[in-house]
Design a protein around this motif. Structure first.
Motif: not given
Length: 297
Positions: A65, A105, A69, A111, A109, A86
């Motif tokens: 992440a 999510f 988070s 990723a 966020s 997170s």
């Protein structure tokens, strides 16, 4: 390197603190037990969204992440476990044959996923029922460390000296968009002109801050504004140029022999950098005066 088995686990990456913004790094076969073949990042995901319900037959991956988070719900064929991601300096390592779903999510966020294999549709198991059936008869194969067969080659200093700002290139990277968010994916020597051995990222950067200020003798870099925006000023000792990075699907390729500095970060920016080499302090010029002496010598 940590003792990686055939189980999902949280891995902590190095975190280098700096008042100008923090840095974390992931190196191939050092912080994770596989060579990088592909990486992608998922962004513009609506809050509360769900992504990526599948398993891989052969692929290893690590999920980070970079901002915000989300949860990773992992089923190993016997039981299910939920991991909350997170922090930018933690990643979830997943060996093959783990069914995973990313959900919950938070808004904004980001990723990052690093994979051991190129994209291959046949490697995916999309349905959970199929996964459970295949997993029941599956025998894990121990992950073998793959030595670097390329070795350490001396840099071509003549080519490095001749490099100019015209050798830099701003690339439009693949962008796959859908209602549940966008994804940009890169494969080694395909969308970028080198194989990735190290990935690092800058975060917690105060607005208006400047970073960077170095050149490499051998290492190629690809810089991406994975979130927010910043400028990259490149110099070859004679000429300068400024690139504005403000989209997660733009990448600036900076070859060895070109000085680069990141400037004017917007608040909440994340600078994602993919490199062709592992960290080696001797590969850097950190003083502009030393760099100029080489270029003009």
């Amino acid at each position: 390197m940590p003792d990686f088995g055939a189980k999902a686990q949280i891995v902590q990456f190095p975190k280098f603190l700096d008042e100008r913004g923090n840095l974390s790094v992931v190196e191939s076969q050092k912080h994770v037990p596989f060579r990088f073949r592909r990486c992608y990042w998922i962004y513009d995901v609506p809050g509360g969204e769900l992504r990526g319900s599948h398993a891989f037959k052969n692929q290893h991956e690590v999920i980070v992440a970079l901002s915000g988070s989300f949860d990773a719900v992992i089923h190993d064929g016997v039981e299910e476990k939920r991991y909350s991601l997170s922090r930018s300096y933690y990643g979830l390592y997943l060996p093959p044959m783990h069914y995973r779903t990313l959900d919950n999510f938070s808004t904004n966020s980001l990723a990052l996923v690093i994979s051991s294999t190129p994209y291959e549709e046949d490697d995916y198991i999309w349905e959970r029922e199929d996964f459970c059936r295949i997993k029941s008869a599956w025998t894990p194969t121990p992950l073998q460390y793959a030595p670097d067969t390329e070795g350490n080659k001396a840099p071509d200093l003549a080519a490095v000296k001749a490099a100019t700002i015209d050798d830099c290139s701003l690339l439009t990277l693949p962008r796959h968009s859908e209602r549940s968010g966008s994804l940009t994916s890169l494969e080694n020597s395909r969308e970028i002109p080198f194989d990735v051995k190290r990935i690092f990222y800058l975060y917690d950067i105060p607005g208006g801050e400047n970073r960077g200020g170095h050149a490499h003798k051998e290492c190629h870099q690809m810089l991406v504004a994975a979130s927010g925006a910043f400028d990259v000023k490149v110099s070859d000792g004679k000429n300068e140029k400024i690139y504005r990075l403000d989209r997660p699907y733009y990448g600036l390729h900076v070859p060895p022999g070109v000085w680069a500095e990141e400037l004017n970060f917007s608040s909440g920016s994340i600078c994602l950098v993919l490199t062709s080499h592992e960290f080696d302090e001797s590969d850097y010029w950190r003083k502009y005066s030393d760099y100029l002496a080489f270029k003009r010598g």
